[in-house]
Design a protein around this motif. Structure first.
Motif, short mmCIF file in Angstrom:
data_model
loop_
_atom_site.label_atom_id
_atom_site.label_comp_id
_atom_site.label_asym_id
_atom_site.label_seq_id
_atom_site.Cartn_x
_atom_site.Cartn_y
_atom_site.Cartn_z
N GLU A 53 0.83 -1.20 0.00
CA GLU A 53 0.00 0.00 0.00
C GLU A 53 0.88 1.26 0.00
O GLU A 53 0.64 2.21 -0.74
N ASP A 68 -5.47 0.89 -2.71
CA ASP A 68 -5.71 -0.06 -3.79
C ASP A 68 -4.69 -1.21 -3.78
O ASP A 68 -4.50 -1.89 -4.78
N ALA A 112 -5.08 -3.90 -2.53
CA ALA A 112 -5.79 -5.17 -2.58
C ALA A 112 -7.08 -4.97 -3.35
O ALA A 112 -7.59 -3.87 -3.41
N VAL A 113 -7.58 -6.06 -3.90
CA VAL A 113 -8.85 -5.98 -4.60
C VAL A 113 -9.93 -5.60 -3.59
O VAL A 113 -9.99 -6.18 -2.50
N GLY A 114 -10.76 -4.61 -3.91
CA GLY A 114 -11.80 -4.20 -2.96
C GLY A 114 -11.28 -3.21 -1.95
O GLY A 114 -11.98 -2.80 -1.05
N LEU A 141 -9.48 -5.33 3.19
CA LEU A 141 -8.85 -6.63 3.35
C LEU A 141 -8.02 -6.67 4.64
O LEU A 141 -8.02 -7.65 5.38
#
Ligand code: ADP
Ligand code: MG
Length: 819
Positions: A24, A32, A34-36, A41
């Motif tokens: 990050e 962003d 991680a997905v979502g 997450l």
């Protein structure tokens, strides 16, 4: 799996989180990694590490990690970078072994649906969070903690129980259209361009296009942070007042957030909570704190109430309720959560009251050895025929004081119902049994009056009455005190001056507290220590609906004076707009011409104390009236800033009819009894509460002719008129209280009752609505049944309940009576 998991597993989830944070940071903190979204997450990872068997210290780490993450998505990139460093530092410093691998994680942390099976351990985890001080929340330092203190918030539980006073539905965008001009609008739009112009002020201008292709102009002044949070090509929600500039549709200083799904946005694109605030904190600020607190709540279902109670009252899950109270996804959720906490508030209150009642029931007291017929003898010397409820109240008292345990009785009766005569009986009974009595009055004026009345009633029965006030000379005071100490005085009446240390009784056997809501519990207790477990009678005219009184004063026995003494003429109440003031004073002149007297009540003492908004004050009104409408009459003023001797002599002059008119503040509210006064004018009546107005009005209508109360409405509003009309329509204090409850909600009115009563009812006055109170009898029953089974809540299955109760009512919390 057994306890804690292996160090290897612990490292697994921490390592994963570490990796996420590093990624990050590398990607510029755009949430962003991680997905979502990174934060989502990461939060799920932390959540997954929490298990029932997790050691406490490790749970603290998880909580801290969680609070660093919950609002991550709302931060600027720079603030996010700080958070990431904090996360890494925390991860590196915590090496205790912990639980499961994140691969088991499924549920997202926030906004989970109610899960039907609350487990005891879930509740323990929740309690642990609730009991923590707010300072454990990210962003709550000493300054914020102090501000929260002003809101009565110390623990996370307090913060979560600071219920929203309302919500703003910002779920649906507004169409950009002419009709919306001048209104607050929520508009979704894609940012086209943004420019920063530095002149004398920092100006940020931006353009955006809504889904219909319409262009919107946006302007901010002197906001250094705006620019960095806006990026052309991204979609945002903007909220502000829609104006028409020469460039077209424009929002000035709009609030905004990057568009996302509701859980990803805090201030827009959802139903947002609005709170009661105090200086130093904004809606957004407080909302963010609450959000972080909510983020701490474990997602698992939890319950502290016995299963039968929770299911009988169909209560939604507690953890779910905390989330939904603040961040509901629709109106029904909000209401469901609110009424759950309204229930909790009342149920815990009842438990507390009933537990206290049990504890007090067996306090030993001194039995009064009374011959039969004391009530008859006393009633026989009264200058009037006692009403049926007066006699019944005296019999209640007679029965109480004969028993070898302390009397705790409340005498509840509307203004003018004749409570003083009943108090006189109690003092008489004490004398007959060979004891002294003390009568505590809230004001000097009232102490003197009560002293005089009791003296007249009791002297024929051989009771020696004396009055002690603050305005006495030293030698007067000394001689009274020595007479009290030697037992020459049987009944001492006074203000809190009688609580002072120098006042010692020979044999105090009974105390009476008049208008008990004016006193704190501490004062009642002080009076109690002046004798050996003296019997206690408290009197109140606070008009609350009967059923409620029984509940609120659950730890006292109650006698009620239901009817007013006969031979009274009703008070006619009139409501006038300020423009018709002259006709009010014409009526005053007329009454005075017939030999009667008048009260004029105003909200403020002098113009300086009226908050500069033109509220009527004693000084001004005196001047106006003596030069105008009431010229030539004998007028004097009475207010709280006068010396007690001045007040006393003014009251004496009024009582002996050497004055026609008294211009006063609410110092005349309580108990003043001048039967010849037949008219009362109340200026700016809308500024007073209905209960106060009803008390004030009770100062007239004590003689034997029709009396008038004229309410002058200074600032006319429809709501105000509706409220005041209640008084015009009814003379029944209880009915007025009922109406007042309906119009204003229970907070205000029960607030008065609470004063002087050490079981505060509310976490937040916003929580309870009038409707909730109708369930009180049933709630009381449930509480009482529970205590029958387990009087001290000591059973293991009630451990959580006991913890929740002490969270609500900390035993050692000082000054609770001042709530
Ligand atoms: P409160 O309940 O407001 O304290 P008070 O004790 O001051 O009322 O009584 C109000 C007035 O009613 C007093 O003037 C008192 O003398 C008179 N009063 C009380 N009881 C009776 C009665 N049974 N019959 C007639 N007048 C009464
Ligand atoms: Mg009274």
């Amino acid at each position: 799996m057994s306890s804690g998991g292996s160090p290897a597993e612990s490292d697994t989830w921490k390592e994963l989180l570490r990796g996420l944070v590093r990624l990050e940071l590398k990607r510029g903190c755009n949430d962003d990694a991680a997905v979502g979204g990174f934060a989502r997450l990461a939060l799920a990872t932390v959540e997954g590490s929490c298990t029932r068997t997790q050691p406490a210290a490790e749970r603290g780490v998880s909580n801290e990690l969680r609070s660093l993450l919950v609002d991550y998505q709302f931060l600027s990139n720079r603030a996010r970078a700080d958070r990431c460093s904090a996360l890494l530092a925390l991860l590196d410093n915590s090496t205790l072994p912990t639980a499961r691998s994140p691969l088991h994680v499924s549920a997202p942390p926030a906004c989970a649906v109610p899960v039907p099976k609350p487990l005891p351990d879930n509740m323990k985890a929740l309690l642990q969070v609730l009991e923590e001080p707010v300072s454990t929340l990210w962003g709550v330092g000493p300054r914020v903690r102090e501000i929260m203190g002003k809101l009565g918030v110390a623990s996370i539980a307090d913060l979560l129980q600071h219920a929203p006073k309302g919500y703003l539905d910002l779920r649906y965008p507004t169409e950009l259209s002419r009709e919306s001009l001048g209104q607050m609008v929520l508009i979704k739009a894609r940012l086209l361009a943004v420019t920063e112009i530095r002149r004398k002020v920092l100006l940020v201008k931006a353009t955006a296009r809504d889904p219909g292709g319409r262009v919107l102009h946006l302007v901010w002044f002197n906001n250094r942070f705006v620019r960095s949070r806006l990026q052309a090509g991204h979609d945002y929600d903007f909220y502000g007042r829609l104006e028409n500039s020469f460039e077209g549709a424009q929002l000035m200083q709009p609030a905004f957030e990057e568009s996302g799904t509701p859980p990803a946005q805090l201030h827009l694109n959802r139903i947002v909570p609005l709170y009661h605030l105090t200086s130093g904190v904004t809606q957004k600020g407080l909302r963010a704190h609450v959000w972080r607190a909510v983020g701490r709540i474990p997602s698992a279902a939890a319950e502290y109430l016995p299963q039968d109670v929770a299911s009988h009252f169909k209560l939604p899950d507690l953890a779910w309720s905390y989330r939904s109270l603040h961040f509901p996804t629709d109106e029904h959720e909000a209401e469901k959560a609110r009424s759950r906490f309204a229930f909790d508030s009342l149920f815990l209150f009842e438990l507390r009251v009933l537990m206290r009642r049990h504890a007090e029931q067996d306090v030993p007291g001194t039995p009064f050895d009374l011959p039969t017929g004391t009530v008859e003898r006393y009633v026989g010397v009264l200058p009037f025929v006692a009403t049926a409820s007066q006699t019944a109240a005296m019999r209640d008292i007679e029965g109480d004081v004969r028993r070898p345990r302390q009397m705790h009785r409340l005498l509840h009766g509307d203004v003018g119902s004749g409570k003083t005569a009943v108090a006189g009986y109690a003092a008489y009974a004490a004398k007959v049994a060979g004891y002294q009595s003390a009568v505590l009055s809230p004001t000097e004026i009232l102490a003197e009056q009560t002293g005089r009345v009791l003296q007249e009633m009791l002297a024929p029965l051989g009771v020696r009455v004396a009055t002690l006030t603050g305005g006495m000379t030293k030698s007067q005071r000394r001689s009274i005190l020595s007479a009290v100490a030697t037992g020459e005085i049987d009944c001492l009446v006074g203000t809190h001056a009688i609580l002072e240390e120098g006042v010692a009784f020979e044999r105090l056997g009974l105390s009476v507290v008049d208008e008990q809501h004016r006193f704190g519990v501490a004062q009642r207790v002080a009076l109690g220590t002046k004798g050996k477990e003296p019997h206690s009678l408290v009197m109140s005219a606070t008009p609350i609906p009967r059923t409620l009184a029984l509940t609120i004063y659950g730890d006292l026995d109650i006698s009620e004076l239901l009817e007013k003494p006969p031979g009274r003429f009703p008070i006619q109440t009139h409501l006038l707009a300020a423009t018709k003031r002259d006709s009010a004073y014409a009526m005053v002149r007329e009454e005075i011409a017939h030999g009667r007297q008048a009260f004029i009540v105003v909200p403020a003492i002098d113009p300086a104390s009226d908050e500069g908004d033109g509220t009527a004050s004693v000084e001004e009104t005196m001047r106006e009236l003596t030069e105008g409408s009431l010229k030539g009459l004998r007028i004097a003023s009475l207010h709280g800033r006068m010396k007690s001797r001045e007040k006393g002599s003014t009251m004496d002059a009024f009582r002996s009819r050497n004055l026609d008119v008294l211009v006063a503040t609410t110092v005349v509210e309580v108990g003043v009894d001048v039967p010849n006064a037949s008219v009362m004018v109340i200026e700016d009546a809308e500024r007073f509460g209905l209960a106060t107005l009803h008390q004030l009005r009770g100062r007239v209508g004590r003689g034997s002719s029709v009396s008038h109360c004229i309410l002058i409405q200074g600032n006319v509003t429809a709501d105000g008129t509706e409220r005041l009309q209640v008084l015009v329509d009814s003379d029944d204090g209880f009915q007025i209280a009922e109406e007042d409850l309906k119009l204003r909600g229970p907070g205000d009115i029960l607030g008065t009752v609470q004063h002087g009563y050490d079981v505060p009812l509310f976490g937040s006055t916003a929580l309870l609505s009038y409707r909730d109170l109708s369930a009180l009898p049933e709630i009381r029953k449930a509480a009482s049944e529970l205590l029958e089974r387990d009087p001290a809540l000591g059973a293991p299955e009630h451990a959580d309940l006991a913890r929740m109760l002490s969270l609500r009512y900390p035993a050692s919390k000082p000054g609770m009576e001042d709530n």
